[in-house]
Motif scaffolding. Sequence first.
Motif, PDB file in Angstrom:
ATOM      1  N   PRO A  16     -38.217 -21.294 -12.511  1.00  0.00           N
ATOM      2  CA  PRO A  16     -39.636 -21.012 -11.856  1.00  0.00           C
ATOM      3  C   PRO A  16     -39.600 -19.247 -12.213  1.00  0.00           C
ATOM      4  O   PRO A  16     -39.926 -18.565 -11.375  1.00  0.00           O
ATOM      5  CB  PRO A  16     -39.393 -21.118 -10.478  1.00  0.00           C
ATOM      6  CG  PRO A  16     -37.868 -21.103 -10.322  1.00  0.00           C
ATOM      7  CD  PRO A  16     -37.224 -21.544 -11.494  1.00  0.00           C
ATOM      8  N   ILE A  17     -39.537 -18.880 -13.417  1.00  0.00           N
ATOM      9  CA  ILE A  17     -39.606 -17.684 -13.853  1.00  0.00           C
ATOM     10  C   ILE A  17     -40.424 -17.542 -14.881  1.00  0.00           C
ATOM     11  O   ILE A  17     -40.458 -18.245 -15.962  1.00  0.00           O
ATOM     12  CB  ILE A  17     -38.409 -16.934 -14.285  1.00  0.00           C
ATOM     13  CG1 ILE A  17     -37.283 -17.039 -13.089  1.00  0.00           C
ATOM     14  CG2 ILE A  17     -38.262 -15.472 -14.979  1.00  0.00           C
ATOM     15  CD1 ILE A  17     -35.786 -16.837 -13.457  1.00  0.00           C
ATOM     16  N   VAL A  18     -41.543 -16.565 -14.864  1.00  0.00           N
ATOM     17  CA  VAL A  18     -42.356 -16.376 -15.867  1.00  0.00           C
ATOM     18  C   VAL A  18     -42.295 -14.886 -16.541  1.00  0.00           C
ATOM     19  O   VAL A  18     -42.155 -13.861 -15.663  1.00  0.00           O
ATOM     20  CB  VAL A  18     -44.029 -16.090 -15.389  1.00  0.00           C
ATOM     21  CG1 VAL A  18     -44.858 -16.001 -16.314  1.00  0.00           C
ATOM     22  CG2 VAL A  18     -44.356 -17.542 -14.711  1.00  0.00           C
ATOM     23  N   GLN A  19     -41.737 -14.577 -17.763  1.00  0.00           N
ATOM     24  CA  GLN A  19     -41.589 -13.589 -18.320  1.00  0.00           C
ATOM     25  C   GLN A  19     -43.148 -12.969 -18.648  1.00  0.00           C
ATOM     26  O   GLN A  19     -44.033 -13.456 -19.077  1.00  0.00           O
ATOM     27  CB  GLN A  19     -40.977 -13.703 -19.612  1.00  0.00           C
ATOM     28  CG  GLN A  19     -41.174 -12.613 -20.674  1.00  0.00           C
ATOM     29  CD  GLN A  19     -41.732 -12.711 -21.868  1.00  0.00           C
ATOM     30  OE1 GLN A  19     -42.057 -13.855 -22.434  1.00  0.00           O
ATOM     31  NE2 GLN A  19     -42.800 -11.814 -22.146  1.00  0.00           N
ATOM     32  N   ALA A  31     -40.206 -13.157 -26.135  1.00  0.00           N
ATOM     33  CA  ALA A  31     -40.569 -14.457 -25.450  1.00  0.00           C
ATOM     34  C   ALA A  31     -39.751 -15.685 -25.904  1.00  0.00           C
ATOM     35  O   ALA A  31     -39.544 -16.492 -24.936  1.00  0.00           O
ATOM     36  CB  ALA A  31     -42.103 -14.524 -25.683  1.00  0.00           C
ATOM     37  N   ILE A  32     -39.314 -15.619 -26.962  1.00  0.00           N
ATOM     38  CA  ILE A  32     -38.530 -16.483 -27.571  1.00  0.00           C
ATOM     39  C   ILE A  32     -37.052 -16.784 -26.848  1.00  0.00           C
ATOM     40  O   ILE A  32     -36.883 -17.770 -26.172  1.00  0.00           O
ATOM     41  CB  ILE A  32     -38.076 -16.273 -28.895  1.00  0.00           C
ATOM     42  CG1 ILE A  32     -39.512 -16.787 -29.909  1.00  0.00           C
ATOM     43  CG2 ILE A  32     -36.999 -17.381 -29.343  1.00  0.00           C
ATOM     44  CD1 ILE A  32     -39.272 -16.171 -31.262  1.00  0.00           C
ATOM     45  N   ALA A  33     -36.553 -15.539 -26.418  1.00  0.00           N
ATOM     46  CA  ALA A  33     -35.176 -15.764 -25.695  1.00  0.00           C
ATOM     47  C   ALA A  33     -35.423 -15.824 -24.347  1.00  0.00           C
ATOM     48  O   ALA A  33     -34.696 -16.647 -23.781  1.00  0.00           O
ATOM     49  CB  ALA A  33     -34.782 -14.034 -25.778  1.00  0.00           C
ATOM     50  N   ALA A  34     -36.397 -15.584 -23.540  1.00  0.00           N
ATOM     51  CA  ALA A  34     -36.770 -15.982 -22.417  1.00  0.00           C
ATOM     52  C   ALA A  34     -36.899 -17.520 -22.120  1.00  0.00           C
ATOM     53  O   ALA A  34     -36.621 -18.170 -21.284  1.00  0.00           O
ATOM     54  CB  ALA A  34     -37.790 -15.045 -21.861  1.00  0.00           C
ATOM     55  N   ALA A  39     -37.363 -20.000 -19.040  1.00  0.00           N
ATOM     56  CA  ALA A  39     -38.339 -19.316 -18.433  1.00  0.00           C
ATOM     57  C   ALA A  39     -39.555 -19.673 -19.037  1.00  0.00           C
ATOM     58  O   ALA A  39     -39.501 -20.062 -20.112  1.00  0.00           O
ATOM     59  CB  ALA A  39     -38.371 -17.770 -18.428  1.00  0.00           C
ATOM     60  N   LEU A  40     -40.883 -19.399 -18.683  1.00  0.00           N
ATOM     61  CA  LEU A  40     -42.247 -19.412 -19.458  1.00  0.00           C
ATOM     62  C   LEU A  40     -42.323 -18.057 -20.347  1.00  0.00           C
ATOM     63  O   LEU A  40     -42.363 -17.084 -19.935  1.00  0.00           O
ATOM     64  CB  LEU A  40     -43.302 -19.533 -18.569  1.00  0.00           C
ATOM     65  CG  LEU A  40     -44.696 -19.424 -19.296  1.00  0.00           C
ATOM     66  CD1 LEU A  40     -44.750 -20.830 -20.045  1.00  0.00           C
ATOM     67  CD2 LEU A  40     -45.814 -19.310 -18.389  1.00  0.00           C
ATOM     68  N   GLY A  41     -42.114 -18.346 -21.686  1.00  0.00           N
ATOM     69  CA  GLY A  41     -42.273 -17.250 -22.668  1.00  0.00           C
ATOM     70  C   GLY A  41     -43.742 -16.635 -22.867  1.00  0.00           C
ATOM     71  O   GLY A  41     -44.710 -17.633 -22.874  1.00  0.00           O
ATOM     72  N   ALA A  66     -40.438 -24.763 -26.571  1.00  0.00           N
ATOM     73  CA  ALA A  66     -40.972 -24.562 -25.313  1.00  0.00           C
ATOM     74  C   ALA A  66     -42.134 -24.297 -25.257  1.00  0.00           C
ATOM     75  O   ALA A  66     -43.195 -23.644 -26.204  1.00  0.00           O
ATOM     76  CB  ALA A  66     -40.145 -23.668 -24.710  1.00  0.00           C
ATOM     77  N   PRO A  67     -42.706 -24.378 -23.964  1.00  0.00           N
ATOM     78  CA  PRO A  67     -44.256 -23.983 -23.534  1.00  0.00           C
ATOM     79  C   PRO A  67     -44.521 -22.557 -23.820  1.00  0.00           C
ATOM     80  O   PRO A  67     -43.615 -21.653 -23.705  1.00  0.00           O
ATOM     81  CB  PRO A  67     -44.519 -24.341 -22.172  1.00  0.00           C
ATOM     82  CG  PRO A  67     -43.524 -25.583 -21.959  1.00  0.00           C
ATOM     83  CD  PRO A  67     -42.180 -25.152 -22.933  1.00  0.00           C
ATOM     84  N   VAL A  68     -45.450 -22.177 -24.225  1.00  0.00           N
ATOM     85  CA  VAL A  68     -45.843 -20.640 -24.395  1.00  0.00           C
ATOM     86  C   VAL A  68     -47.160 -20.273 -23.688  1.00  0.00           C
ATOM     87  O   VAL A  68     -48.144 -21.187 -23.388  1.00  0.00           O
ATOM     88  CB  VAL A  68     -46.302 -20.428 -26.055  1.00  0.00           C
ATOM     89  CG1 VAL A  68     -47.210 -21.032 -26.664  1.00  0.00           C
ATOM     90  CG2 VAL A  68     -46.131 -18.776 -26.270  1.00  0.00           C
ATOM     91  N   ASN A  69     -47.129 -19.186 -23.247  1.00  0.00           N
ATOM     92  CA  ASN A  69     -48.361 -18.488 -22.381  1.00  0.00           C
ATOM     93  C   ASN A  69     -49.031 -17.431 -23.215  1.00  0.00           C
ATOM     94  O   ASN A  69     -48.387 -16.473 -23.859  1.00  0.00           O
ATOM     95  CB  ASN A  69     -47.971 -18.063 -21.183  1.00  0.00           C
ATOM     96  CG  ASN A  69     -48.740 -17.233 -20.364  1.00  0.00           C
ATOM     97  OD1 ASN A  69     -50.025 -17.481 -20.627  1.00  0.00           O
ATOM     98  ND2 ASN A  69     -48.403 -16.113 -19.816  1.00  0.00           N
TER      99      ASN A  69
END
Length: 369
Positions: A16-19, A31-34, A39-41, A66-69
Motif C-alpha cells: 500500500p505504497i504509492v511512489q 518508478a520501475i524500482a519502486a 509499490a505503485l510506480g 506492474a501497474p503504472v500511474n
Amino acid sequence: MWPDRRIQDLFGIALPIVQAPMAGAHKAELAIAAARAGALGSLPCAMLSPQQAREQVAQFRAAVGAPVNLNFFCHRSAAPDRAREAAWRARLRPYYLEFGLDPDAASAAAARAPFDDTWCALVEELRPQVVSFHFGLPEPALLARVRATGARAIGSATTVAEAVWLERNGCDAVIAQGNEAGGHRGVFLDDEFSNGEDVSRQAGLFALLPRVADAVKVPVIAAGGVFDGRGIAAAFALGAAAVQVGTAYLFCAEATIAPLHRRALAAGEGDDTALTNVFSGRPARGIVNRAMREVGPLSPLAPAFPGAGAALAPLRGQAEAAGDDGFMSLWSGQARRAHALGAFELTRELARQALDLIDRAGERDLERD
C-alpha cells in the motif's frame, strides 16, 4: 497482514505504497524500482512532451510487468497580467545585474502543461492502470474518457471539501495531502490557498487525514511527512488505506535531482523548509534558500502559476553553474533523513518497518483481550 487492502486491490499492487510522481525529479528508473518492490510506480508528465511520456511508459513496461500511474496537472491557464509580470521582473532586476544577465531579455515560457485533449488521447493510447491529477480534475468530458479506458482516477485534496468534491466528481481514491508535503500543494478550491495568500490555515496530515477518511467512502492515500514505517503505521491508524511517499525517494540514486539539491537535502531533516510561491506562482514546500528568504517565501508579485518560474530560470542557471543553490527550487517535505538505499530497497524497508509496528500493535491488542 495489512489492516486495509482496498488500495492494493484497486490498483493491483502488493504494497500500500504509492511512489509520488515528482515532476523534474525522476524518470522511469525510479518508478520501475519502486514497482518491482511492490509499490505503485508513478511517472510525472507535467514537464514532458507526449512523446517523452510515451517513451517513459515504454521503458517502464519493458522492465516490469506492474501497474503504472501517469500524473498530470489540471491548473487553469491564467490570463496574461503585464503589470504583474513587469513588477516581478523589476523585483528580480538586481539579481540579474549581480549575475551579469540582461534584465530586459525575454524569458522562455515555463513548461507546465495542463491535462488537455492531447494528453487524454495519449492516456487512451497507453491505457495506464492509474491516472492521478494535481490541482483538481480535468473537465468532465476528459475525465469520462480517462475512466472509459479502465484507468483508476485519483486526485489530491488539501481540505475535506476538496476530498468530498473529488469523490463526487469521479475519483476512485483520494490523496490527503498534508501541509508537511514537499513540492506543490494540490489545492484547487480556495483561491487564497492557490495564490499562497493564506497557507497558515492549511492542516497537517494527521489533522487532515481522519477527517477526510470520515468524509468520503473511497479509500484515502496519506501524503505528507511519511518518511518511515512509523508514519505508515500511524497513517493506517488514522484511516488511510495507503501512503504516498515522495521526499524519501529523492535520496535514491534513481532520482534525477541536481547535485546541489542532493547536498541541501542531506544537510537537514526537514525543519529548514517553508511554503513558497516564488519559483512557480503556486505554494510549494522547499528548503529555504536565498530566493525564498529575500524575495518570498510568499510574494504577492509572483505571477500566477506557472509564470513565476520563467524569469527565475536564468538566475538559477547562472547560480547553479557557480555551485550556488540560491535560486533553485529545492523541494522537500518536513520529514527527511539521509539514506543510501535504492528505490527498491527503500520501498521494501518502509513496508517491513510498517508491518512490524502494525503486527506488534495487534499482538498488544490480543494480550489485552
